[in-house]
Design a protein around this motif. Sequence first.
Motif, PDB file in Angstrom:
ATOM      1  N   GLY A  88      99.216 -60.591  49.454  1.00 32.37           N
ATOM      2  CA  GLY A  88     100.171 -59.670  48.777  1.00 32.37           C
ATOM      3  C   GLY A  88     101.578 -60.228  48.780  1.00 32.37           C
ATOM      4  N   ASP A 124     110.679 -52.040  46.671  1.00 25.00           N
ATOM      5  CA  ASP A 124     109.807 -52.492  45.584  1.00 25.00           C
ATOM      6  C   ASP A 124     109.220 -51.260  44.917  1.00 25.00           C
ATOM      7  OD1 ASP A 124     107.773 -53.474  43.937  1.00 25.00           O
ATOM      8  OD2 ASP A 124     107.556 -55.255  45.218  1.00 25.00           O
ATOM      9  N   GLU A 161     107.165 -51.170  42.356  1.00 27.26           N
ATOM     10  CA  GLU A 161     105.752 -51.324  41.995  1.00 27.26           C
ATOM     11  C   GLU A 161     104.857 -50.998  43.209  1.00 27.26           C
ATOM     12  OE1 GLU A 161     102.837 -54.635  39.850  1.00 27.26           O
ATOM     13  OE2 GLU A 161     104.765 -55.239  40.709  1.00 27.26           O
ATOM     14  N   GLU A 162     105.273 -51.498  44.382  1.00 23.11           N
ATOM     15  CA  GLU A 162     104.512 -51.211  45.601  1.00 23.11           C
ATOM     16  C   GLU A 162     104.935 -49.896  46.228  1.00 23.11           C
ATOM     17  OE1 GLU A 162     102.079 -53.029  46.579  1.00 23.11           O
ATOM     18  OE2 GLU A 162     102.365 -54.648  45.114  1.00 23.11           O
TER      19      GLU A 162
END
Length: 408
Positions: free
Chosen positions: A60, A74, A76-77
């Motif tokens: 990851g 982040d 997206e995460e």
Amino acid sequence: MKNLKLTTKLALVNTFATVILVSFVLGLTYLYFYKLAMRPVLEDFSNPGRFVTVVSTPFGKQYIVLRWDVYVADLEERVVVNDPYGIGLVEETGLKKIGNRYFYMMSVQNVIVGKEITAVIRFLENIRKLFILAILLLAIGVAVFTYFLTRKNVKELKEFIAQIELLGGTDVTKRVEMATTTYELKELVQKFNELMERIERSYKAQEAFVSAVSHELRTPVATLVGYVNMLKRWGMNNENVLRESVQAIEESSKEIKEIIENMLLIARVETLTEENIELKSFCYELLQQKFRNRNHESTDVEIRGEGVMKTNREGLGIILTILLDNAFNHGAPPYLIEIKNNEIAVVNHGEKIPEEVIPKIFERFFKGEKSTGTGLGLYIANEIAKKLGLKIQVDSTEERTIFKIVKD
């Protein structure tokens, strides 16, 4: 607004104009400070790679945070990588207020990086508050100062109005007398008193006009009435009485007409507007207009010289017409008009005017021994000349007589 007093209106207008002008200047100043304060922040965020490096691995994404004071998350995460301020996940960019602190956030490939800039924003807020306070204090100061200054001037204006009301409009000899502190009001008082002086002169001229006309019309009117009564008694049956009465009535009527026309000449020159008159062309035009049908006398007048005179055109025309008419009736050719700047001389070569008579020729209804007129011509010319600030000078010798119109 229209129902407000002048004092309040001026205070409001001055205050409003001052606030607009000062706000514009301080707005530009604040914009300059804003750019100056935000420049280091924007330069700091111009290269986000200095804050964090994102490495993709089989396990990851791995984040290498290069500065401890930078917020990193982040989206997206949906994880917060570094949160030195304890503000949790932030999804929006730009200037953000969280609690009582300010942050600047920037997004790079779904990674949010940010930094606290509370000190910078507080500095700008203090400047803005200082400017607003300065505008308010300035507005209050301008309003108070303008109100009291205007009130002082309006107080003098009210005193001026009160004095005008006291004049009453019945006594034209009264004037406004007051001490003023402003130039404009002093000029207003002066102009008003000058207007009253012109009204007084006009009023006295009308009084003199009515008195003169009443006095001089009495004799020809009495003659008319007498001959009319004689016509009623004997004129119908006596041809001699009829002829004599008609002739007397005709002469009296002409005399009345001439007296009225002459006296009206004075009343006509009440608007004393002045202009620069080119005298040579003016004399030519006057001779053509006034004397072209009079047995060619106008063609016998020689005009010499050139010049300019600043005066009232109509008034000067009346004076010159009377002097030329007198020259034609009582003088003798050759006739001459000599012109210089501010001077016109009418010359004829008739009989000398006796020296003892010269002081009397401008008196009302004065007639020479051979005169058949009303005795008003030179009186009217002299009265109009005085109104125009001109002088009529007379010089008579055995060879010639000169009537000279002079402006000092």
